[in-house]
Design an enzyme around this catalytic site. Structure first.
Site, PDB file in Angstrom:
ATOM      1  N   ARG A  77       8.743   1.028  -2.445  1.00 36.36           N
ATOM      2  CA  ARG A  77       9.475   2.040  -3.220  1.00 36.36           C
ATOM      3  C   ARG A  77      10.182   1.473  -4.436  1.00 36.36           C
ATOM      4  NH1 ARG A  77      12.700   4.027   1.780  1.00 36.36           N
ATOM      5  NH2 ARG A  77      12.457   1.793   2.104  1.00 36.36           N
ATOM      6  N   ASN A 135       8.579  -7.139   4.576  1.00 31.96           N
ATOM      7  CA  ASN A 135       8.587  -5.871   3.838  1.00 31.96           C
ATOM      8  C   ASN A 135       9.708  -4.962   4.337  1.00 31.96           C
ATOM      9  OD1 ASN A 135       6.884  -2.824   4.169  1.00 31.96           O
ATOM     10  ND2 ASN A 135       7.475  -3.603   2.174  1.00 31.96           N
ATOM     11  N   PRO A 190       0.842  -1.199   0.000  1.00 30.43           N
ATOM     12  CA  PRO A 190       0.000   0.000   0.000  1.00 30.43           C
ATOM     13  C   PRO A 190       0.877   1.249   0.000  1.00 30.43           C
ATOM     14  CG  PRO A 190       0.003  -1.035   2.180  1.00 30.43           C
ATOM     15  CD  PRO A 190       0.797  -1.933   1.285  1.00 30.43           C
ATOM     16  N   ASP A 227      12.954  -2.634   1.986  1.00 34.10           N
ATOM     17  CA  ASP A 227      14.232  -2.615   1.271  1.00 34.10           C
ATOM     18  C   ASP A 227      14.419  -3.719   0.231  1.00 34.10           C
ATOM     19  OD1 ASP A 227      14.693  -0.448   2.853  1.00 34.10           O
ATOM     20  OD2 ASP A 227      16.225  -1.391   4.097  1.00 34.10           O
ATOM     21  N   CYS A 265       1.447   3.492   9.718  1.00 35.63           N
ATOM     22  CA  CYS A 265       1.611   4.884   9.297  1.00 35.63           C
ATOM     23  C   CYS A 265       2.084   5.716  10.494  1.00 35.63           C
ATOM     24  CB  CYS A 265       0.287   5.432   8.766  1.00 35.63           C
ATOM     25  SG  CYS A 265       0.460   7.110   8.164  1.00 35.63           S
TER      26      CYS A 265
HETATM   27  C1  LIG Z   1       4.910   7.089  -0.844  1.00 36.28           C
HETATM   28  C2  LIG Z   1       4.626   6.022   0.167  1.00 36.28           C
HETATM   29  C3  LIG Z   1       3.345   5.868   0.646  1.00 36.28           C
HETATM   30  C4  LIG Z   1       3.063   4.871   1.586  1.00 36.28           C
HETATM   31  N1  LIG Z   1       1.782   4.691   2.010  1.00 36.28           N
HETATM   32  C5  LIG Z   1       1.467   3.634   2.817  1.00 36.28           C
HETATM   33  C6  LIG Z   1       0.114   3.322   3.132  1.00 36.28           C
HETATM   34  O1  LIG Z   1      -0.832   3.950   2.661  1.00 36.28           O
HETATM   35  N2  LIG Z   1      -0.099   2.266   3.972  1.00 36.28           N
HETATM   36  C7  LIG Z   1       0.918   1.506   4.487  1.00 36.28           C
HETATM   37  O2  LIG Z   1       0.683   0.553   5.234  1.00 36.28           O
HETATM   38  N3  LIG Z   1       2.201   1.778   4.178  1.00 36.28           N
HETATM   39  C8  LIG Z   1       2.498   2.801   3.347  1.00 36.28           C
HETATM   40  N4  LIG Z   1       3.792   3.025   2.975  1.00 36.28           N
HETATM   41  C9  LIG Z   1       4.847   2.102   3.457  1.00 36.28           C
HETATM   42  C10 LIG Z   1       5.108   0.979   2.459  1.00 36.28           C
HETATM   43  O3  LIG Z   1       3.961   0.189   2.250  1.00 36.28           O
HETATM   44  C11 LIG Z   1       6.263   0.082   2.923  1.00 36.28           C
HETATM   45  O4  LIG Z   1       5.913  -0.492   4.151  1.00 36.28           O
HETATM   46  C12 LIG Z   1       7.586   0.842   3.100  1.00 36.28           C
HETATM   47  O5  LIG Z   1       7.806   1.763   2.047  1.00 36.28           O
HETATM   48  C13 LIG Z   1       8.775  -0.133   3.171  1.00 36.28           C
HETATM   49  O6  LIG Z   1       8.861  -0.913   1.993  1.00 36.28           O
HETATM   50  P1  LIG Z   1       9.949  -0.598   0.837  1.00 36.28           P
HETATM   51  O7  LIG Z   1      11.292  -0.619   1.491  1.00 36.28           O
HETATM   52  O8  LIG Z   1       9.751  -1.701  -0.171  1.00 36.28           O
HETATM   53  O9  LIG Z   1       9.645   0.780   0.302  1.00 36.28           O
HETATM   54  C14 LIG Z   1       4.100   4.033   2.063  1.00 36.28           C
HETATM   55  C15 LIG Z   1       5.381   4.196   1.559  1.00 36.28           C
HETATM   56  C16 LIG Z   1       5.663   5.166   0.630  1.00 36.28           C
HETATM   57  C17 LIG Z   1       7.065   5.303   0.107  1.00 36.28           C
END
Ligand SMILES: Cc1cc2nc3c(=O)[nH]c(=O)nc-3n(C[C@H](O)[C@H](O)[C@H](O)COP(=O)(O)O)c2cc1C
Length: 316
Positions: A227, A202, A17, A204, A104
């Site tokens: 990301r 989840n 998300p 990185d 969040c």
């Molecule tokens: C722009 C953005 C918006 C996000 N919005 C949400 C969200 O609505 N709900 C949620 O549970 N996590 C949200 N996250 C967190 C991501 O789901 C994820 O947990 C976090 O980015 C770590 O994963 P990654 O390292 O693959 O980016 C958001 C992250 C980013 C970068």
């Protein structure tokens, strides 16, 4: 084939998300490239109960992107359960399951006592999950962080599991970290050893190497990517190729063009505004000569045409 509750899911990666990103067009693109499950961005349970028009627009789902989970935020078990009942009644076919946001960590969420605030309130998380389970037969997941400031994920996960959660997702950072530092995958491994329900790892994962590494180091059942997918749905294709034992193709400029054009088509189909397109293209313009200039022009774009024109011209 693995399962979350009664839902069968192929091996591969989930689309995380992401607020302002994982709209219906983005999720459809991700599914076309091989994501095995998508999540909506966080949606207010209270706003669903108030029948907010803007919130209902966020619940649009395409046939092509299914299966998708709806992520809800809130802190009142009754309100969250009601929101699910309303969605089940009005849009019974849109979602295959519901997720509780416990991650969040923006000040607004902590002040409003939702999101990562819940990481300090395991019993409340249990009550919310129990109410969610009562509201639907579909699977329920919870997306946690390690804690807000102190480590609480095991307590929260156990309360969630005890009250019927069908899977637990862990973004392996503290809330206070935001997105800084490195995700602590050891916590995902710890969670996997402590709960019986499937664990979604989840944090990185940005390429096939980190996908493989997270699976191997944590033994998690599923991997969720955020990301690393912005401007790079191609990563889902690569993960799929890897899972199917095929040769993993490198991304090249031709693939960037195909991906960008497809996103523009979907943006048009689902009437996205420039603010929902810009970020994707800034992510897409990466790793080739001239990318920075292109990124700068996307950053300045006032409408989608101002993104489309320089993009198509560059790759022609
Ligand atoms: C722009 C953005 C918006 C996000 N919005 C949400 C969200 O609505 N709900 C949620 O549970 N996590 C949200 N996250 C967190 C991501 O789901 C994820 O947990 C976090 O980015 C770590 O994963 P990654 O390292 O693959 O980016 C958001 C992250 C980013 C970068």
């Amino acid at each position: 084939m693995q399962k979350i509750g009664n839902l069968k899911i192929k091996e591969g990666a989930f689309l995380a998300p992401m607020a302002d990103y994982t709209n219906v067009a983005f999720r459809t693109l991700a599914k076309e490239y091989g994501s095995t499950l998508g999540y909506t961005e966080l949606v207010s349970a209270k706003a669903i109960c108030f029948n907010s028009k803007r919130t209902f627009e966020m619940l649009e789902v395409s046939e092509e992107e299914k299966p998708v989970f709806l992520q809800l935020f809130g802190n009142d078990p009754e309100v969250i359960a009601n929101a699910i009942k309303i969605v089940e009644k009005k849009l019974p076919k849109n979602f295959v399951g519901y997720d509780l946001n416990c991650g969040c960590s923006v000040p607004k969420a902590i002040k409003g006592k939702y999101g990562c605030y819940l990481m300090d309130h395991p019993v409340l998380v249990g009550k919310i999950i129990a109410a969610m389970k009562n509201a639907t037969k579909k699977p329920i997941t919870a997306k946690l962080r390690i804690g807000l400031e102190k480590e609480t994920f095991l307590e929260v996960a156990k309360e969630a599991e005890k009250n019927g959660a069908d899977a637990i997702c862990l973004h392996a950072r503290f809330g206070k970290q935001g997105y800084s530092g490195v995700a602590d995958w050891k916590k995902i491994k710890e969670l996997k050893n402590k709960v019986k329900v499937p664990v979604i790892g989840n944090g990185d994962v940005v390429d096939v190497t980190t996908y493989k590494k997270m699976k191997k180091e944590t033994n998690c059942d599923f991997v969720m990517v955020a990301r690393g997918i912005i401007g790079n749905a191609f990563l889902f294709k690569q993960i799929k190729q890897f899972c199917e034992g095929k040769k993993v193709k490198e991304k090249n400029e031709k693939e960037i063009l195909i991906e960008g054009k497809r996103f523009l088509e979907l943006a048009n189909d689902f009437s996205l505004g420039v603010n929902n397109v810009r970020g994707y293209f800034i992510g897409l313009a990466n790793g080739f000569n001239g990318a920075k200039k292109l990124r700068d022009s996307f950053a300045r774009a006032k409408n989608i045409e101002e993104i489309e024109k320089p993009f198509l011209k560059f790759f022609k």
